[in-house]
Write a protein that holds these residues in place. Structure first.
Motif, PDB file in Angstrom:
ATOM      1  N   UNK A 107       0.870  -1.179   0.000  1.00 40.60           N
ATOM      2  CA  UNK A 107       0.000   0.000   0.000  1.00 40.60           C
ATOM      3  C   UNK A 107       0.900   1.220   0.000  1.00 40.60           C
ATOM      4  N   UNK A 108       0.937   1.908  -1.131  1.00 39.00           N
ATOM      5  CA  UNK A 108       1.787   3.089  -1.254  1.00 39.00           C
ATOM      6  C   UNK A 108       0.972   4.338  -0.945  1.00 39.00           C
ATOM      7  N   UNK A 109       1.409   5.079   0.057  1.00 39.35           N
ATOM      8  CA  UNK A 109       0.780   6.343   0.430  1.00 39.35           C
ATOM      9  C   UNK A 109       1.879   7.400   0.416  1.00 39.35           C
ATOM     10  N   UNK A 110       1.745   8.372  -0.451  1.00 42.39           N
ATOM     11  CA  UNK A 110       2.777   9.390  -0.609  1.00 42.39           C
ATOM     12  C   UNK A 110       2.234  10.726  -0.132  1.00 42.39           C
ATOM     13  N   UNK A 111       2.801  11.225   0.955  1.00 39.22           N
ATOM     14  CA  UNK A 111       2.405  12.536   1.471  1.00 39.22           C
ATOM     15  C   UNK A 111       2.891  13.607   0.510  1.00 39.22           C
ATOM     16  N   UNK A 112       1.989  14.472   0.103  1.00 35.95           N
ATOM     17  CA  UNK A 112       2.343  15.521  -0.844  1.00 35.95           C
ATOM     18  C   UNK A 112       2.178  15.084  -2.283  1.00 35.95           C
ATOM     19  N   UNK A 113       1.764  13.865  -2.506  1.00 35.41           N
ATOM     20  CA  UNK A 113       1.663  13.351  -3.868  1.00 35.41           C
ATOM     21  C   UNK A 113       0.294  13.521  -4.488  1.00 35.41           C
ATOM     22  N   UNK A 114      -0.660  14.079  -3.751  1.00 36.22           N
ATOM     23  CA  UNK A 114      -2.020  14.196  -4.269  1.00 36.22           C
ATOM     24  C   UNK A 114      -2.282  15.548  -4.919  1.00 36.22           C
ATOM     25  N   UNK A 115      -1.306  16.418  -4.909  1.00 41.59           N
ATOM     26  CA  UNK A 115      -1.528  17.737  -5.487  1.00 41.59           C
ATOM     27  C   UNK A 115      -0.376  18.097  -6.419  1.00 41.59           C
ATOM     28  N   UNK A 116      -0.631  19.031  -7.295  1.00 40.73           N
ATOM     29  CA  UNK A 116       0.405  19.502  -8.216  1.00 40.73           C
ATOM     30  C   UNK A 116       1.285  20.509  -7.492  1.00 40.73           C
ATOM     31  N   UNK A 117       2.564  20.397  -7.739  1.00 43.12           N
ATOM     32  CA  UNK A 117       3.516  21.295  -7.105  1.00 43.12           C
ATOM     33  C   UNK A 117       4.489  21.786  -8.164  1.00 43.12           C
ATOM     34  N   UNK A 118       4.778  23.041  -8.137  1.00 40.82           N
ATOM     35  CA  UNK A 118       5.813  23.585  -9.008  1.00 40.82           C
ATOM     36  C   UNK A 118       7.063  23.694  -8.153  1.00 40.82           C
ATOM     37  N   UNK A 119       8.100  23.021  -8.579  1.00 38.66           N
ATOM     38  CA  UNK A 119       9.332  22.996  -7.798  1.00 38.66           C
ATOM     39  C   UNK A 119      10.443  23.694  -8.569  1.00 38.66           C
ATOM     40  N   UNK A 120      11.356  24.187  -7.829  1.00 33.07           N
ATOM     41  CA  UNK A 120      12.509  24.876  -8.396  1.00 33.07           C
ATOM     42  C   UNK A 120      13.748  24.091  -8.033  1.00 33.07           C
ATOM     43  N   UNK A 121      14.724  24.126  -8.891  1.00 34.69           N
ATOM     44  CA  UNK A 121      15.977  23.455  -8.566  1.00 34.69           C
ATOM     45  C   UNK A 121      16.716  24.212  -7.467  1.00 34.69           C
ATOM     46  N   UNK A 122      16.233  25.370  -7.114  1.00 36.97           N
ATOM     47  CA  UNK A 122      16.868  26.198  -6.091  1.00 36.97           C
ATOM     48  C   UNK A 122      16.348  25.910  -4.681  1.00 36.97           C
ATOM     49  N   UNK A 123      15.225  25.184  -4.586  1.00 33.12           N
ATOM     50  CA  UNK A 123      14.674  24.921  -3.255  1.00 33.12           C
ATOM     51  C   UNK A 123      14.425  23.424  -3.082  1.00 33.12           C
ATOM     52  N   UNK A 124      14.519  22.950  -1.837  1.00 34.00           N
ATOM     53  CA  UNK A 124      14.308  21.516  -1.601  1.00 34.00           C
ATOM     54  C   UNK A 124      12.860  21.099  -1.878  1.00 34.00           C
TER      55      UNK A 124
END
Length: 148
Positions: A107-124
């Motif tokens: 059972x795979x449950x990924x916190x933060x995986x249910x929404x779209x996120x724009x990430x930058x290579x400058x931030x974790x």
């Protein structure tokens, strides 16, 4: 000697979280036979890849009940049912029953995986699968040794 018949038929596959009920029956020819003195003995077959805990085999009845959670997942169990008529050893028959316990999917449950996120290579950016679990592991709560 009678033939042995099983319900459900073997080989049988199940999951470790399910109760298992196996019934063995002595099947005789069409001649009338007194079946009131039959005894049933369930054992782990010699050379079985895995063993059913002995407390679940401690019965003299044709029906074998193995409670959910008693068997390890991903194993093959070979049981022997011996049926005897009275004290006459010449009136004994045995048959093996093959039981497979299957793995259930992780059972795979990924916190933060249910929404779209724009990430930058400058931030974790972190996703956590720490809530994932193996439904066949004992005990179900973490840590379960899952690797991400």
């Amino acid at each position: 000697s009678p033939a042995v018949q099983f319900i459900p038929t073997a080989p049988f596959s199940t999951y470790r979280n399910q109760d298992i009920e196996i019934t063995g029956a002595a099947v005789f020819s069409s001649c009338p036979v007194d079946t009131s003195d039959l005894s049933f003995n369930w054992t782990n077959a010699a050379g079985s890849p895995a063993s059913v805990p002995p407390q679940h085999l401690n019965t003299i009845f044709p029906k074998l009940l193995i409670p959910a959670g008693s068997l390890e997942a991903g194993k093959t169990f070979v049981l022997t049912l011996t049926i005897r008529m009275g004290a006459d050893d010449t009136m004994t028959t045995s048959s093996n029953y093959v039981l497979h316990t299957l793995f259930r999917p992780l059972t795979a449950l990924i916190n933060g995986g249910a929404s779209s996120v724009i990430a930058s290579s400058q931030s974790p950016f972190t996703l956590s699968g720490s809530a994932s679990r193996d439904p066949d592991a004992d005990p179900p709560p973490p840590p379960q040794g899952l690797q991400y």
